[in-house]
Design a protein around this motif. Structure first.
Motif, PDB file in Angstrom:
ATOM      1  N   LYS A 585     -78.540 -56.811  28.773  1.00  0.00           N
ATOM      2  CA  LYS A 585     -78.570 -56.338  27.393  1.00  0.00           C
ATOM      3  C   LYS A 585     -77.336 -56.820  26.626  1.00  0.00           C
ATOM      4  N   GLU A 586     -76.201 -56.869  27.295  1.00  0.00           N
ATOM      5  CA  GLU A 586     -74.961 -57.282  26.617  1.00  0.00           C
ATOM      6  C   GLU A 586     -74.962 -58.765  26.269  1.00  0.00           C
ATOM      7  N   ILE A 587     -75.426 -59.608  27.200  1.00  0.00           N
ATOM      8  CA  ILE A 587     -75.323 -61.058  26.988  1.00  0.00           C
ATOM      9  C   ILE A 587     -76.690 -61.713  26.837  1.00  0.00           C
ATOM     10  N   GLY A 588     -77.587 -61.434  27.772  1.00  0.00           N
ATOM     11  CA  GLY A 588     -78.893 -62.081  27.770  1.00  0.00           C
ATOM     12  C   GLY A 588     -79.356 -62.209  29.206  1.00  0.00           C
ATOM     13  N   ALA A 589     -80.653 -62.505  29.374  1.00  0.00           N
ATOM     14  CA  ALA A 589     -81.252 -62.475  30.709  1.00  0.00           C
ATOM     15  C   ALA A 589     -80.556 -63.422  31.682  1.00  0.00           C
ATOM     16  N   LEU A 590     -80.099 -64.587  31.183  1.00  0.00           N
ATOM     17  CA  LEU A 590     -79.571 -65.549  32.139  1.00  0.00           C
ATOM     18  C   LEU A 590     -78.240 -65.136  32.742  1.00  0.00           C
ATOM     19  N   ALA A 591     -77.629 -64.085  32.160  1.00  0.00           N
ATOM     20  CA  ALA A 591     -76.346 -63.613  32.690  1.00  0.00           C
ATOM     21  C   ALA A 591     -76.515 -62.474  33.692  1.00  0.00           C
ATOM     22  N   THR A 592     -77.752 -62.055  33.956  1.00  0.00           N
ATOM     23  CA  THR A 592     -77.991 -60.945  34.880  1.00  0.00           C
ATOM     24  C   THR A 592     -77.463 -61.258  36.279  1.00  0.00           C
ATOM     25  N   PRO A 593     -76.571 -60.418  36.809  1.00  0.00           N
ATOM     26  CA  PRO A 593     -76.058 -60.694  38.158  1.00  0.00           C
ATOM     27  C   PRO A 593     -77.184 -60.680  39.188  1.00  0.00           C
ATOM     28  N   ASP A 594     -77.163 -61.644  40.107  1.00  0.00           N
ATOM     29  CA  ASP A 594     -78.158 -61.661  41.176  1.00  0.00           C
ATOM     30  C   ASP A 594     -77.779 -60.651  42.241  1.00  0.00           C
ATOM     31  N   LEU A 595     -76.512 -60.616  42.591  1.00  0.00           N
ATOM     32  CA  LEU A 595     -76.050 -59.730  43.650  1.00  0.00           C
ATOM     33  C   LEU A 595     -74.842 -58.946  43.160  1.00  0.00           C
ATOM     34  N   ILE A 596     -74.865 -57.655  43.421  1.00  0.00           N
ATOM     35  CA  ILE A 596     -73.702 -56.834  43.089  1.00  0.00           C
ATOM     36  C   ILE A 596     -73.205 -56.176  44.367  1.00  0.00           C
ATOM     37  N   GLN A 597     -72.000 -56.493  44.739  1.00  0.00           N
ATOM     38  CA  GLN A 597     -71.407 -55.879  45.919  1.00  0.00           C
ATOM     39  C   GLN A 597     -70.416 -54.811  45.474  1.00  0.00           C
ATOM     40  N   TRP A 598     -70.548 -53.632  46.037  1.00  0.00           N
ATOM     41  CA  TRP A 598     -69.565 -52.578  45.731  1.00  0.00           C
ATOM     42  C   TRP A 598     -68.265 -52.925  46.434  1.00  0.00           C
ATOM     43  N   ALA A 599     -67.189 -52.867  45.717  1.00  0.00           N
ATOM     44  CA  ALA A 599     -65.891 -53.223  46.306  1.00  0.00           C
ATOM     45  C   ALA A 599     -64.904 -52.106  46.033  1.00  0.00           C
ATOM     46  N   THR A 600     -64.368 -51.542  47.098  1.00  0.00           N
ATOM     47  CA  THR A 600     -63.370 -50.492  46.874  1.00  0.00           C
ATOM     48  C   THR A 600     -62.068 -51.101  46.399  1.00  0.00           C
ATOM     49  N   GLY A 601     -61.859 -52.384  46.741  1.00  0.00           N
ATOM     50  CA  GLY A 601     -60.660 -53.080  46.254  1.00  0.00           C
ATOM     51  C   GLY A 601     -60.955 -54.557  46.118  1.00  0.00           C
ATOM     52  N   LEU A 602     -60.177 -55.245  45.296  1.00  0.00           N
ATOM     53  CA  LEU A 602     -60.349 -56.690  45.126  1.00  0.00           C
ATOM     54  C   LEU A 602     -59.092 -57.394  45.645  1.00  0.00           C
ATOM     55  N   PRO A 603     -59.255 -58.609  46.180  1.00  0.00           N
ATOM     56  CA  PRO A 603     -58.082 -59.315  46.706  1.00  0.00           C
ATOM     57  C   PRO A 603     -57.165 -59.769  45.572  1.00  0.00           C
TER      58      PRO A 603
END
Ligand code: WT7
Length: 649
Positions: A585-603
């Protein structure tokens, strides 16, 4: 990419092409040794009102950057696409249109197109559009999209086409940046059997509090679907042209006057408004269209790109129409209602030249050859590829199943910024290797540099730069010249940096390896990871997000997002879906993430910078050799991310 098999120039192509290998070498040499003389000659392919005497004033030195071509000449782009053909080819078909539903067909001659453009140009004037104004166009793939662009060009207005798949927010930011007074759209568009609510998206976009410039919305009736109507603001296309005169004098434009803006993603911030000017762009778009596709008068040429991308500008509208070509425009997608559609359309319209993207080829490949059992394909002569590296398997499939092994493939490398094709085979001149864009077009000087900017010689790999200007080059980022200089000319002093990496083999052929910056390429469409991240973190339950590309069988790259939720928020499949919809909705269909991984922290480094190279590797499921993690603030984060990674096959 290891394939080194060579496909030699042969047959009719070799005998009849515009240039053979010796001619290519001679012309290329001349274009580099004597650019003034070369372009003085080739600039004449365009009709000038006042002929140029000055050819080229360019320097890539970031302190006094200057890019000027044919700069004392005057011309009009619409006259070059239309009026110049009327004396001899008024009855030639300019546009063959096929609807999403194949039962809808139209043919428009150059004479008719000229009349439509003149009428609509007068309509635009009646709605207050003046020379230099920026007009936003949000249209489906119908001939009127080209009419709208050419009408703007005719009266010296600058068009800014927004891809029909973009969201109201994305439209709004472009309208705001261009301060458009007039927006052109349609009630709905048709794609793959579905109606796209274009007018509704415009209505939503214009509700954005910062949109204050828009006075008129011109609406083409395409489907007859129901639309809301704002009295005084909204006007129907058909009622405007009904009363408009079919005579419309052209505006005399300077070669360096703007022709259009087109927004594209960068590695940081909002999409930038790439500005192209008139003279050099027209020379370059028409010349590359003729030479790269070996275009011969009378041939049917089909480019499957959407008009919302640069390919739709240079190789569906300006280049081919300037050359008097017959252009097939398809409203929908080439694999709907079935994968057979592409072949059916080639046969139905006797298409001679096809220009499409690797993602489509891979999608068709996945469906199987049987969809082409009834395909004849004998009309087809040349096939092009654009948008991303084409993997050798897809190249071969394209060559065999669509081209029946007799059509040369031109793998064309270029960018929104370059205006036209820069590295490409020429059908009668260049032996091809699957996966390589091969050699530079005339006047183009590619080089590979290391990270310090040292030019590398011979067979090697590095950052792809261009050492001198070519006429189709963008001139600035609209409203932000600093960003233009910074993005393209500061990384490596005195050179234009493409953002791509490439390899050059022992024959001097270039193999594009992909972006080396934080831009990902999804189905040939460019997306800044920063844009997707900022969409994600604008959701109230998201604390932090990092987005990278990962190898995807059909799309080339897919979007992989690492998301840290706000404290106390529970991870769930529903939330994952919600976030995907949110970005869409924010950008458009082509920006839809394919995979979302929950991350408690980022490197992160100790200074807090996210180390994306780890994230890219984990997303690609390459977890055995991650490299030096000693600069990480908390190396344990990596282990957790590896354990919970999603893309394991
Ligand atoms: C980026 C530009 C040019 C019109 C469509 C995309 C990638 C484009 C190729 C190709 C390998 C390619 C590059 C480039 N790209 N064509 N033939 N082989 N990569 O325009 O959205 O401005 O994207 O697309 O990474 O930088 P764009």
């Amino acid at each position: 990419m290891s394939s080194q098999s060579l496909y030699k120039v042969s047959g009719n192509i070799a005998a009849n092409a515009l240039v053979n290998n010796d001619q290519y070498k001679k012309m290329y040499q001349e274009s580099i040794v004597n650019p003034e003389g070369f372009w003085r000659e080739h600039g004449k392919r365009i009709d000038w009102i006042k002929p140029y005497t000055k050819i080229k004033k360019t320097t890539f030195d970031d302190h006094n950057l200057s890019i000027n071509w044919f700069y004392d000449g005057t011309l009009n782009a619409s006259a070059n696409c239309l009026d110049r053909h009327l004396a001899e080819h008024s009855d030639r078909v300019a546009i063959i249109w096929e609807g999403d539903n194949a039962s809808e067909q139209r043919k428009i001659t150059y004479g008719e197109l000229h009349t439509q453009v003149c009428k609509f140009a007068n309509a635009l004037r009646s709605q207050g559009v003046r020379r230099g104004d920026i007009v936003t166009i949000y249209m489906p793939m119908v001939p009127e999209a080209a009419v709208a662009m050419l009408a703007c060009a005719r009266i010296g207005a600058v068009h800014s086409v927004v891809f029909g798949g973009f969201s109201p927010d994305s439209i709004a930011s472009r309208v705001i940046d261009g301060k458009s007074k007039v927006v052109i759209t349609a009630d709905e568009g048709m794609r793959g059997g579905r109606a796209i609510p274009l007018k509704r998206n415009i209505d939503d976009a214009l509700k954005h509090p910062d949109v204050t410039s828009v006075e008129k919305v011109i609406v083409l009736k395409r489907t007859g679907g129901k639309v809301d109507w704002v009295e005084g603001r909204d006007v129907w296309w058909h009622s405007l042209v009904e009363t408009a005169s079919e005579h419309c004098a052209i505006e005399e434009m300077g070669a360096e006057d703007p022709l259009f803006l087109l927004y594209t993603s960068g590695s940081t911030g909002n999409p930038k408004g790439v500005l192209h000017t008139t003279g050099g762009y027209m020379v370059y778009a028409s010349m590359t269209h003729e030479y790269v596709f070996d275009y011969k008068p009378g041939e049917i040429y089909w480019c499957t790109a959407d008009v919302g991308w640069i390919t739709g500008h240079s190789y569906m509208v300006y280049g081919p129409l300037a050359n008097g070509a017959t252009v097939l425009i398809h409203e929908g997608i080439p694999n709907y209602p079935s994968p057979a559609r592409l072949g059916e359309m080639i046969d139905r319209h006797k298409v001679n030249i096809l220009y499409t993207a690797p993602t489509l080829i891979r999608a068709l490949m996945a469906e199987g050859k049987q969809h082409f059992d009834k395909y004849d394909g004998s009309s087809l002569r040349i096939m092009g590829s654009v948008g991303e590296p084409i993997n050798p398997e897809a190249w071969r499939w394209y060559h065999e199943v669509i081209g029946h092994e007799h059509c040369p493939i031109v793998d064309t490398w270029w960018q929104t910024e370059t205006g036209g094709i820069l590295i490409t085979p020429l059908p009668g001149a260049t032996d091809t290797k699957p996966g390589s864009a091969t050699r530079p077009f005339f006047g183009v000087q590619p080089a590979l540099v290391d990270n310090m900017g040292n030019i590398l010689e011979g067979a090697t790999e590095g950052n792809l730069v261009l050492l001198d200007s070519w006429p189709g080059q963008m001139r600035t980022v609209y409203g932000d010249h600093e960003r233009f200089v910074l993005t393209y000319f500061k990384t490596f002093r005195g050179m234009y940096f493409t953002g791509d990496g490439a390899r050059r083999d022992e024959d001097g052929y270039y193999w594009i390896t992909g972006r080396v910056d934080d831009v990902i390429n999804v189905s040939g469409h460019r997306l800044g990871t920063a844009e997707v991240e900022s969409a994600l973190v604008s959701h109230e339950l998201v604390a932090e997000a990092a987005v990278v590309g990962y190898p995807h069988d059909i799309k080339g790259q897919g979007i992989y997002a690492y998301v840290t939720l706000t404290r106390g928020t529970e991870e769930s499949e529903e939330l994952r879906q919600e976030l995907r919809q949110w970005v869409r909705k924010e950008i458009g269909a082509l920006a839809t993430p394919d995979l979302i991984q929950w991350a408690t922290g980022l490197p992160k480094t100790r200074s807090g910078k996210i180390m994306r190279r780890f994230l890219r590797k984990i997303a690609a499921n390459e977890v055995t050799n991650l490299g030096d993690a000693s600069t990480l603030a908390d190396p344990a984060v990596i282990e957790t991310l590896i354990e919970t990674r999603l893309n394991r096959n």
